[in-house]
Design a protein around this motif. Structure first.
Motif, PDB file in Angstrom:
ATOM      1  N   ILE A  93       0.835  -1.207   0.000  1.00 27.73           N
ATOM      2  CA  ILE A  93       0.000   0.000   0.000  1.00 27.73           C
ATOM      3  C   ILE A  93       0.871   1.258   0.000  1.00 27.73           C
ATOM      4  O   ILE A  93       0.634   2.198  -0.767  1.00 27.73           O
ATOM      5  N   ALA A  94       1.894   1.256   0.849  1.00 22.09           N
ATOM      6  CA  ALA A  94       2.712   2.451   1.052  1.00 22.09           C
ATOM      7  C   ALA A  94       3.527   2.847  -0.166  1.00 22.09           C
ATOM      8  O   ALA A  94       3.877   4.016  -0.333  1.00 22.09           O
ATOM      9  N   MET A  95       3.808   1.889  -1.060  1.00 21.76           N
ATOM     10  CA  MET A  95       4.675   2.178  -2.199  1.00 21.76           C
ATOM     11  C   MET A  95       3.917   2.394  -3.501  1.00 21.76           C
ATOM     12  O   MET A  95       4.529   2.487  -4.567  1.00 21.76           O
ATOM     13  N   MET A  96       2.609   2.499  -3.425  1.00 18.59           N
ATOM     14  CA  MET A  96       1.822   2.848  -4.605  1.00 18.59           C
ATOM     15  C   MET A  96       2.047   4.317  -4.963  1.00 18.59           C
ATOM     16  O   MET A  96       2.228   5.165  -4.092  1.00 18.59           O
ATOM     17  N   ASP A  97       2.032   4.618  -6.250  1.00 20.91           N
ATOM     18  CA  ASP A  97       2.118   5.996  -6.749  1.00 20.91           C
ATOM     19  C   ASP A  97       3.418   6.693  -6.346  1.00 20.91           C
ATOM     20  O   ASP A  97       3.434   7.896  -6.090  1.00 20.91           O
ATOM     21  N   MET A  98       4.502   5.940  -6.304  1.00 24.60           N
ATOM     22  CA  MET A  98       5.813   6.529  -6.006  1.00 24.60           C
ATOM     23  C   MET A  98       6.585   6.797  -7.295  1.00 24.60           C
ATOM     24  O   MET A  98       6.455   6.067  -8.281  1.00 24.60           O
ATOM     25  N   CYS A  99       7.404   7.826  -7.275  1.00 24.65           N
ATOM     26  CA  CYS A  99       8.295   8.142  -8.393  1.00 24.65           C
ATOM     27  C   CYS A  99       9.677   7.549  -8.138  1.00 24.65           C
ATOM     28  O   CYS A  99      10.104   7.466  -6.982  1.00 24.65           O
TER      29      CYS A  99
END
Length: 217
Positions: A93-99
């Motif tokens: 969950i925490a690493m979704m939508d990371m650059c």
């Protein structure tokens, strides 16, 4: 990591979406603090992507460190597929939508980590809230992306036959530096269908393949 290795290993895995026995009824939230986000971000992580990252894990209660990826595997960043249970649910969950290049600090409640049981081997007690510091280095298409499914599905019938997967594997085997005999290739193919053709119809559907962008099919 060679693409053949990623494909053969990941296709051979049984589908698993809830890490550490978590359930959909969990209501606690994963808290995310963005420490740094690059100005130029043309691609962000999504379910099914292959990520390369470093992360340090701490017990939120006292700040003691229980894990540091930089001390594992000669300090190389970790590779894993996002959203399929390769890491605990809270990290998925925490690493979704990371650059790529982004850094985050996240707080993960027990229900999205190791729950009531804890993880003794990892020095994590029962009902422990965890804190992670994450640095993402790379985001690439995962082995179960919609793009890969379409490449394998040569007749565009939205299902993968043994012949299609065998052809795709054969082409990738040919790129490998170490030649493989036919018996090895056959064993890989049989293992793929044994673990993914859940209804036994001789085909692997998008759902069985676990494609993460169903609306694009």
């Amino acid at each position: 990591m060679h693409f053949l290795v990623r494909l053969a290993v990941f296709l051979s895995l049984c589908g698993c979406s809830n890490a550490q026995g978590q359930t959909k009824e969990d209501t606690e939230e994963v808290k995310i603090e963005v420490l740094h986000r690059p100005e130029n971000c043309s691609k962000t992580s999504r379910k099914g992507d292959l990520l390369n990252a470093h992360y340090d894990g701490y017990l939120a209660k006292d700040g003691s460190k229980f894990y540091c990826s930089r001390t594992q595997d000669e300090g190389h960043p970790k590779w894993f597929v996002l959203g399929v249970g390769h890491v605990i649910k809270g990290l998925d969950i925490a690493m979704m939508d990371m650059c790529p290049g982004e850094k985050r600090k996240v707080i993960i409640p027990p229900s999205f980590a190791y729950g009531k049981e804890g993880y003794a081997e990892g020095k994590i007690p029962p009902n422990a809230t965890l804190m992670f510091e994450i640095e993402l280095y790379a985001v690439t298409k995962g082995p179960r992306s919609i793009e890969t499914f379409k490449q394998i599905d040569t007749d565009n019938d939205r299902q993968l036959s043994k012949a299609e997967i065998e052809l795709y594997l054969q082409k990738d085997f040919e790129k490998d530096e170490k030649p493989r005999d036919k018996s090895y290739q056959k064993a890989v193919l049989e293992d793929i269908f044994k673990k993914n053709d859940h209804n036994g119809d001789g085909f692997i559907s998008p759902k069985e393949y676990n494609v993460h962008q169903h609306d694009e099919l």
